[in-house]
Motif scaffolding. Structure first.
Motif, PDB file in Angstrom:
ATOM      1  N   GLU A 170       0.853  -1.205   0.000  1.00  0.00           N
ATOM      2  CA  GLU A 170       0.000   0.000   0.000  1.00  0.00           C
ATOM      3  C   GLU A 170       0.883   1.247   0.000  1.00  0.00           C
ATOM      4  N   LYS A 171       0.280   2.383  -0.373  1.00  0.00           N
ATOM      5  CA  LYS A 171       1.061   3.631  -0.375  1.00  0.00           C
ATOM      6  C   LYS A 171       1.259   4.120   1.067  1.00  0.00           C
ATOM      7  N   VAL A 172       2.499   4.477   1.415  1.00  0.00           N
ATOM      8  CA  VAL A 172       2.775   5.100   2.718  1.00  0.00           C
ATOM      9  C   VAL A 172       3.120   6.555   2.440  1.00  0.00           C
ATOM     10  N   LEU A 173       2.396   7.453   3.107  1.00  0.00           N
ATOM     11  CA  LEU A 173       2.692   8.878   2.942  1.00  0.00           C
ATOM     12  C   LEU A 173       3.116   9.424   4.305  1.00  0.00           C
ATOM     13  N   ILE A 174       4.276  10.050   4.362  1.00  0.00           N
ATOM     14  CA  ILE A 174       4.720  10.660   5.628  1.00  0.00           C
ATOM     15  C   ILE A 174       4.729  12.174   5.462  1.00  0.00           C
ATOM     16  N   THR A 175       4.026  12.840   6.376  1.00  0.00           N
ATOM     17  CA  THR A 175       4.089  14.307   6.406  1.00  0.00           C
ATOM     18  C   THR A 175       4.683  14.712   7.754  1.00  0.00           C
ATOM     19  N   GLU A 176       5.211  15.933   7.802  1.00  0.00           N
ATOM     20  CA  GLU A 176       5.969  16.333   9.001  1.00  0.00           C
ATOM     21  C   GLU A 176       5.519  17.685   9.527  1.00  0.00           C
ATOM     22  N   SER A 177       5.490  17.789  10.861  1.00  0.00           N
ATOM     23  CA  SER A 177       5.374  19.111  11.472  1.00  0.00           C
ATOM     24  C   SER A 177       6.480  19.196  12.516  1.00  0.00           C
ATOM     25  N   ASN A 178       6.857  20.412  12.908  1.00  0.00           N
ATOM     26  CA  ASN A 178       7.920  20.495  13.909  1.00  0.00           C
ATOM     27  C   ASN A 178       7.739  21.687  14.831  1.00  0.00           C
ATOM     28  N   LYS A 179       8.317  21.554  16.017  1.00  0.00           N
ATOM     29  CA  LYS A 179       8.341  22.676  16.949  1.00  0.00           C
ATOM     30  C   LYS A 179       9.732  22.697  17.570  1.00  0.00           C
ATOM     31  N   TYR A 180      10.449  23.760  17.308  1.00  0.00           N
ATOM     32  CA  TYR A 180      11.819  23.850  17.815  1.00  0.00           C
ATOM     33  C   TYR A 180      11.827  24.545  19.170  1.00  0.00           C
ATOM     34  N   ASP A 181      12.419  23.879  20.156  1.00  0.00           N
ATOM     35  CA  ASP A 181      12.538  24.456  21.495  1.00  0.00           C
ATOM     36  C   ASP A 181      13.908  25.142  21.591  1.00  0.00           C
ATOM     37  N   ARG A 182      13.876  26.475  21.642  1.00  0.00           N
ATOM     38  CA  ARG A 182      15.140  27.213  21.628  1.00  0.00           C
ATOM     39  C   ARG A 182      15.908  27.061  22.937  1.00  0.00           C
ATOM     40  N   THR A 184      16.159  24.155  24.815  1.00  0.00           N
ATOM     41  CA  THR A 184      16.851  22.854  24.895  1.00  0.00           C
ATOM     42  C   THR A 184      17.618  22.528  23.615  1.00  0.00           C
ATOM     43  N   GLN A 185      17.357  23.308  22.572  1.00  0.00           N
ATOM     44  CA  GLN A 185      17.915  23.059  21.226  1.00  0.00           C
ATOM     45  C   GLN A 185      17.454  21.708  20.679  1.00  0.00           C
ATOM     46  N   ILE A 186      16.258  21.301  21.086  1.00  0.00           N
ATOM     47  CA  ILE A 186      15.697  20.082  20.498  1.00  0.00           C
ATOM     48  C   ILE A 186      14.621  20.484  19.493  1.00  0.00           C
ATOM     49  N   ASN A 187      14.732  19.954  18.292  1.00  0.00           N
ATOM     50  CA  ASN A 187      13.696  20.149  17.293  1.00  0.00           C
ATOM     51  C   ASN A 187      12.720  18.972  17.426  1.00  0.00           C
ATOM     52  N   HIS A 188      11.510  19.262  17.937  1.00  0.00           N
ATOM     53  CA  HIS A 188      10.509  18.204  18.148  1.00  0.00           C
ATOM     54  C   HIS A 188       9.739  18.011  16.844  1.00  0.00           C
ATOM     55  N   ILE A 189      10.111  16.972  16.130  1.00  0.00           N
ATOM     56  CA  ILE A 189       9.486  16.694  14.831  1.00  0.00           C
ATOM     57  C   ILE A 189       8.445  15.605  15.028  1.00  0.00           C
ATOM     58  N   THR A 190       7.323  15.737  14.356  1.00  0.00           N
ATOM     59  CA  THR A 190       6.357  14.629  14.332  1.00  0.00           C
ATOM     60  C   THR A 190       6.180  14.188  12.897  1.00  0.00           C
ATOM     61  N   TRP A 191       6.353  12.904  12.676  1.00  0.00           N
ATOM     62  CA  TRP A 191       6.066  12.330  11.360  1.00  0.00           C
ATOM     63  C   TRP A 191       4.708  11.645  11.445  1.00  0.00           C
ATOM     64  N   PHE A 192       3.812  12.024  10.544  1.00  0.00           N
ATOM     65  CA  PHE A 192       2.471  11.426  10.492  1.00  0.00           C
ATOM     66  C   PHE A 192       2.464  10.393   9.369  1.00  0.00           C
ATOM     67  N   TYR A 193       2.264   9.138   9.738  1.00  0.00           N
ATOM     68  CA  TYR A 193       2.250   8.043   8.758  1.00  0.00           C
ATOM     69  C   TYR A 193       0.820   7.779   8.332  1.00  0.00           C
ATOM     70  N   LYS A 199      -6.236   5.197   9.202  1.00  0.00           N
ATOM     71  CA  LYS A 199      -6.093   6.488   9.893  1.00  0.00           C
ATOM     72  C   LYS A 199      -4.601   6.782  10.109  1.00  0.00           C
ATOM     73  N   GLU A 200      -4.208   8.035   9.945  1.00  0.00           N
ATOM     74  CA  GLU A 200      -2.790   8.330  10.123  1.00  0.00           C
ATOM     75  C   GLU A 200      -2.403   8.247  11.597  1.00  0.00           C
ATOM     76  N   TYR A 201      -1.126   7.946  11.844  1.00  0.00           N
ATOM     77  CA  TYR A 201      -0.644   7.901  13.230  1.00  0.00           C
ATOM     78  C   TYR A 201       0.682   8.670  13.331  1.00  0.00           C
ATOM     79  N   PRO A 202       0.917   9.284  14.523  1.00  0.00           N
ATOM     80  CA  PRO A 202       2.124  10.106  14.668  1.00  0.00           C
ATOM     81  C   PRO A 202       3.299   9.315  15.258  1.00  0.00           C
TER      82      PRO A 202
END
Ligand code: SAM
Length: 253
Positions: A170-182, A184-193, A199-202
């Protein structure tokens, strides 16, 4: 030391491989560094052996180490199919003990961004130093942070990858959103599969952002001397707008 939080992302190496069929630009870089520094070679965070296998095929004595059993399973299956005798180790790159020393140790393709805190950084450096030959070299390859992307306000969700699910096709589509915490310098990325019509899952992907001077200073205070810095896999000079920050270093004596 913070626990590693990428288990879900890397649980099935077949997905990783299907998603990264078009990444091969770094192979010639590591091939040339292997020729330059010699073997034996240790790849930290080797994953499915995307680089380990072709380097072994070129004849190099290379060992792969990764924390994910799912990624290593795929690596081992591929190596068996190709009759490649590669030692694989299931271990945390912040705490490993191998009965061998290496002329080249590298951690490629942004894997270093999984090293989130100071204790983890120091533990990794300490393990690398213990496993390097006297004149051995260590290479870190991460992206050169682009502040415009990291701190963009209300970043839009965007497509990251599309591929066929290894079992069902089947087709897998991954989309991304992110929130960078200045702080901690951690970029919190979520990939939605989204797989087929389900139904998509994060899945979370937390990347520690290392600014260039921060990284080389940290290496200095962990007894490494920087030998080279490259801005991309073609070995161009590292500069402000370089896409990558590749640091070649050795133990400071
Ligand atoms: C982006 S993938 C890179 C895989 C492979 N090196 C490549 O270039 O395709 C990141 C890898 O880092 C591994 N990893 C994350 N944290 C780790 C740790 N503490 N110790 C060892 N491996 C780790 C993951 O399991 C995953 O296989």
């Amino acid at each position: 030391m913070k626990p590693i939080d990428s288990a879900k992302l890397y649980c099935d190496g077949r997905h990783y491989d299907a998603q990264h069929t078009d990444v091969y630009g770094d192979l010639s870089f590591y091939s040339s560094q292997a020729q330059r520094f010699g073997e034996p070679i240790l790849e930290l965070a080797c994953g499915t052996g995307r680089l380990t296998l072709p380097l072994a095929k070129e004849g190099y004595d290379i060992t792969g180490l990764d924390i994910s059993l799912g990624m290593l399973k795929t690596a081992k299956e591929k190596a068996e199919k190709e009759n490649l005798n590669i030692p694989w180790f299931h271990a945390d790159c912040r705490n490993f003990h191998l009965a061998k020393k290496f002329n080249l140790i590298f951690i490629p393709f942004n894997s270093f961004a999984h090293i989130h805190d100071r204790e983890s950084f120091e533990a990794l450096c300490s393990c690398v130093k213990k496993h390097l030959m006297c004149n051995g070299h260590f290479i870190i390859d991460i992206f050169n942070p682009d502040l415009r992307i990291l701190i963009a306000e209300n970043p839009k969700r965007h497509k990251v990858a599309e591929y066929k699910e290894p079992n069902s096709n089947e087709k897998v589509l991954i989309t991304e959103s992110n929130k960078y915490d200045r702080s901690t310098q951690i970029n919190h990325i979520t990939w939605f599969y989204k797989i087929g019509d389900s139904k998509e899952y994060p899945v979370e992907l937390n990347m520690r952002i290392y600014y260039p001077e921060e990284l080389v200073n940290k290496l200095f205070y962990n007894d490494f001397e920087v030998v080279d810095r490259f801005g991309d896999w073609d070995e161009c000079i590292f500069q402000s707008d370089s896409p990558r920050h590749i640091v070649v270093c050795k133990k400071r004596i």
